[in-house]
Design an enzyme around this catalytic site. Structure first.
Site, PDB file in Angstrom:
ATOM      1  CG  ASN A  84      -1.877   1.101   1.298  1.00 21.88           C
ATOM      2  OD1 ASN A  84      -1.827   2.013   0.458  1.00 21.88           O
ATOM      3  ND2 ASN A  84      -2.774   1.072   2.257  1.00 21.88           N
TER       4      ASN A  84
ATOM      5  NE  ARG B 265      -6.415   1.352  -0.111  1.00 16.64           N
ATOM      6  CZ  ARG B 265      -6.519   2.420   0.658  1.00 16.64           C
ATOM      7  NH1 ARG B 265      -5.496   2.842   1.367  1.00 16.64           N
ATOM      8  NH2 ARG B 265      -7.654   3.071   0.725  1.00 16.64           N
TER       9      ARG B 265
ATOM     10  CG  HIS C 166     -13.529   2.511   3.012  1.00 19.04           C
ATOM     11  ND1 HIS C 166     -14.295   3.511   3.561  1.00 19.04           N
ATOM     12  CD2 HIS C 166     -12.257   2.759   3.375  1.00 19.04           C
ATOM     13  CE1 HIS C 166     -13.519   4.349   4.226  1.00 19.04           C
ATOM     14  NE2 HIS C 166     -12.270   3.913   4.132  1.00 19.04           N
TER      15      HIS C 166
ATOM     16  N   GLY D  48     -11.214   6.955   8.236  1.00 24.00           N
ATOM     17  CA  GLY D  48     -12.185   7.280   7.186  1.00 24.00           C
ATOM     18  C   GLY D  48     -13.357   6.341   7.390  1.00 24.00           C
TER      19      GLY D  48
ATOM     20  NE  ARG E  70     -10.787  11.323   4.760  1.00 22.72           N
ATOM     21  CZ  ARG E  70     -10.748  10.068   4.339  1.00 22.72           C
ATOM     22  NH1 ARG E  70     -11.662   9.619   3.513  1.00 22.72           N
ATOM     23  NH2 ARG E  70      -9.797   9.260   4.737  1.00 22.72           N
TER      24      ARG E  70
ATOM     25  CD  GLU F 103      -9.451  -1.811   3.910  1.00 20.93           C
ATOM     26  OE1 GLU F 103      -8.918  -1.570   5.021  1.00 20.93           O
ATOM     27  OE2 GLU F 103      -9.946  -0.935   3.200  1.00 20.93           O
TER      28      GLU F 103
HETATM   29  P1  ADP Z   1      -7.854   3.510   9.141  1.00 17.95           P
HETATM   30  O1  ADP Z   1      -7.512   2.118   8.650  1.00 17.95           O
HETATM   31  O2  ADP Z   1      -8.973   4.175   8.403  1.00 17.95           O
HETATM   32  O3  ADP Z   1      -6.680   4.399   9.365  1.00 17.95           O
HETATM   33  P2  ADP Z   1      -8.758   2.123  11.539  1.00 17.95           P
HETATM   34  O4  ADP Z   1      -9.680   1.141  10.933  1.00 17.95           O
HETATM   35  O5  ADP Z   1      -7.489   1.641  12.127  1.00 17.95           O
HETATM   36  O6  ADP Z   1      -8.488   3.341  10.575  1.00 17.95           O
HETATM   37  O7  ADP Z   1      -9.585   2.903  12.671  1.00 17.95           O
HETATM   38  C1  ADP Z   1      -9.041   3.962  13.381  1.00 17.95           C
HETATM   39  C2  ADP Z   1     -10.106   4.460  14.337  1.00 17.95           C
HETATM   40  O8  ADP Z   1     -10.512   3.368  15.182  1.00 17.95           O
HETATM   41  C3  ADP Z   1      -9.608   5.563  15.254  1.00 17.95           C
HETATM   42  O9  ADP Z   1     -10.598   6.567  15.390  1.00 17.95           O
HETATM   43  C4  ADP Z   1      -9.429   4.843  16.568  1.00 17.95           C
HETATM   44  O10 ADP Z   1      -9.649   5.683  17.669  1.00 17.95           O
HETATM   45  C5  ADP Z   1     -10.513   3.795  16.515  1.00 17.95           C
HETATM   46  N1  ADP Z   1     -10.197   2.680  17.408  1.00 17.95           N
HETATM   47  C6  ADP Z   1      -9.185   1.798  17.293  1.00 17.95           C
HETATM   48  N2  ADP Z   1      -9.187   0.948  18.357  1.00 17.95           N
HETATM   49  C7  ADP Z   1     -10.208   1.318  19.154  1.00 17.95           C
HETATM   50  C8  ADP Z   1     -10.724   0.842  20.406  1.00 17.95           C
HETATM   51  N3  ADP Z   1     -10.182  -0.184  21.039  1.00 17.95           N
HETATM   52  N4  ADP Z   1     -11.804   1.475  20.905  1.00 17.95           N
HETATM   53  C9  ADP Z   1     -12.355   2.525  20.272  1.00 17.95           C
HETATM   54  N5  ADP Z   1     -11.914   3.022  19.106  1.00 17.95           N
HETATM   55  C10 ADP Z   1     -10.855   2.431  18.553  1.00 17.95           C
END
Ligand code: ADP
Length: 399
Positions: free
Chosen positions: A7, A95, A184, A216, A245, A385
């Site tokens: 990625n 990706r 996504h 996102g 966003r 993913e």
């Molecule tokens: P991306 O892949 O889009 O960067 P993720 O799927 O890793 O994002 O999600 C990130 C979000 O998930 C963040 O807002 C984070 O605070 C939330 N998050 C991750 N772990 C937890 C948890 N244990 N409890 C609550 N929120 C969580």
């Protein structure tokens, strides 16, 4: 068969090395890591191998080619590497964010595919060019390596015109490609299939709403296994409120801001992409911090959480109507998989569908968080993913 998933972003690259286990067609991760701060001082690469300490090396990485070369060297390290030689790799899966209308599934990369990805850069100027840099770097380092492109937009190419057209003069679509594409897609498609497996029904017979809630976030309606609508639009800025966003806005707002606040296009773009969302409303982009503030009763965090939940409820309600019913709702990604309070708040409004929430199951993240007699099943499903990219690459390489 070993497959590397890449990625490639503008200043960082994430990778995972998979090995397929021929017996069940599943994939195990042999090594994973990334290259960080490419083209910036303090660049580094790292590698985490199963059961071993993470290796982290600082070195000069002026461009993507140097970064991917450094990753290849770590993976083929004579002592610690997971590959004896690079030719042990069957292929590389990339990706790619925007496939426009050119790709409705993953493809083997050739000159025409590269051109199409480049042409679609106009729709994703921040994403497609760095995705291409990753593809180009692998090509330059190992010209005969088979490479596969997996598009975030592909799953949504099944949307009907009523879902993807905007109410603009038709030439904006026919000449300028302005339409809803959705993102996504790998995640939505993966968890939709997992939900069907869990329900023990063919996906062709199901109406599903999948909520990918990470930094996102987007929500998709699947009818019979096909994406028929999704909350993101021509770009990943549309839809629900996200980490930074803004999500859906009155479309005149950016023009009004430019007219009245003397801001440039880039400044307004940054306002909506990087300074909005949870961050804009309460100062925290991360859901964990926002939720901590909510539990303390802080006004900004409370408003941000209530707005976040409300937007998700509106999309689920709208898609239930669009699908003329719903069999299952899926929560996935960082927030969807982990944040019980958000799931509980969202689902409070769907009793009218005969949805019976199971509080206890929600506490332990399900995977089923509705009662057995509920008319709508709600599932918490871990998304993966990279694994989808590995699986698609495997399938394409095996004809
Ligand atoms: P991306 O892949 O889009 O960067 P993720 O799927 O890793 O994002 O999600 C990130 C979000 O998930 C963040 O807002 C984070 O605070 C939330 N998050 C991750 N772990 C937890 C948890 N244990 N409890 C609550 N929120 C969580």
């Amino acid at each position: 068969m070993k497959i590397l998933v890449i990625n490639s972003g503008s200043s960082s690259i994430k990778y995972k090395l998979y090995e397929s286990t021929a017996t069940d067609g599943d994939f195990g991760v042999l090594a994973q890591g990334g290259a960080d701060r490419i083209g910036i001082s303090g660049a580094s690469v790292d590698c985490k191998r199963d059961g071993k300490e993470r290796e982290h090396v600082y070195l000069d990485l002026p461009d993507h080619k140097k970064a991917i070369n450094a990753i290849f060297q770590m993976l083929t390290d004579p002592e610690k590497g997971s590959l004896a030689r690079l030719s042990d790799l069957a292929g590389v899966g990339h990706r790619v964010v925007h496939g426009g209308e050119d790709f409705s599934k993953s493809v083997l990369i050739d000159g025409d595919v590269v051109k199409a990805i480049r042409d679609n850069s106009v729709l994703a100027p921040l994403h497609n060019p760095p995705n291409l840099m990753g593809i180009q770097a692998v090509y330059e380092l190992v010209p005969d390596m088979k490479q596969v492109a997996v598009f975030d937009t592909a799953t949504h190419q099944t949307m009907p015109p009523k879902a993807y057209l905007y109410g603009l003069p038709k030439t904006q679509y026919t000449t300028h490609k302005i339409r809803r594409y959705g993102f996504h897609g790998t995640s939505h498609g993966y968890v939709a299939q997992k939900a069907a497996d869990q329900l023990g029904k063919p996906i062709e017979e199901l109406k599903l709403i999948t909520c990918h809630l990470g930094n996102g976030g987007s929500i998709t309606a699947f009818d019979g296994g096909k994406s028929v609508d999704t909350s993101m639009g021509m770009t990943p800025l549309a839809g629900i409120l996200m980490g930074t966003r803004c999500g859906d806005l009155d479309p005149y707002i950016p023009l009004h801001i430019m007219q009245t606040q003397d801001m440039t296009i880039d400044e307004v773009g940054s306002l909506m992409n990087k300074q909005g969302g949870l961050l804009g409303l309460c100062g925290n982009r991360d859901m964990r911090d926002t939720m901590a503030g909510y539990h303390k009763g802080l006004e900004g965090c409370t408003q941000a959480i209530e707005k976040f939940v409300y937007e998700i409820q509106k999309y689920i309600g709208a898609y239930t109507a669009a699908l003329n019913g719903v069999d299952a709702i899926v929560f996935t990604a960082g927030i969807g998989e982990n944040e019980r309070t958000i799931r509980k708040m969202v689902l409070e409004n769907f009793c009218y569908l005969g949805l019976l929430f199971d509080e206890e199951a929600n506490e332990t993240h399900g995977p089923v968080i509705t009662k057995a007699e509920s008319k709508v099943t709600v599932l918490v499903i871990h998304t993966d993913e990279e694994k989808v990219i590995a699986a698609d690459t495997f399938e394409i390489l095996n004809g």
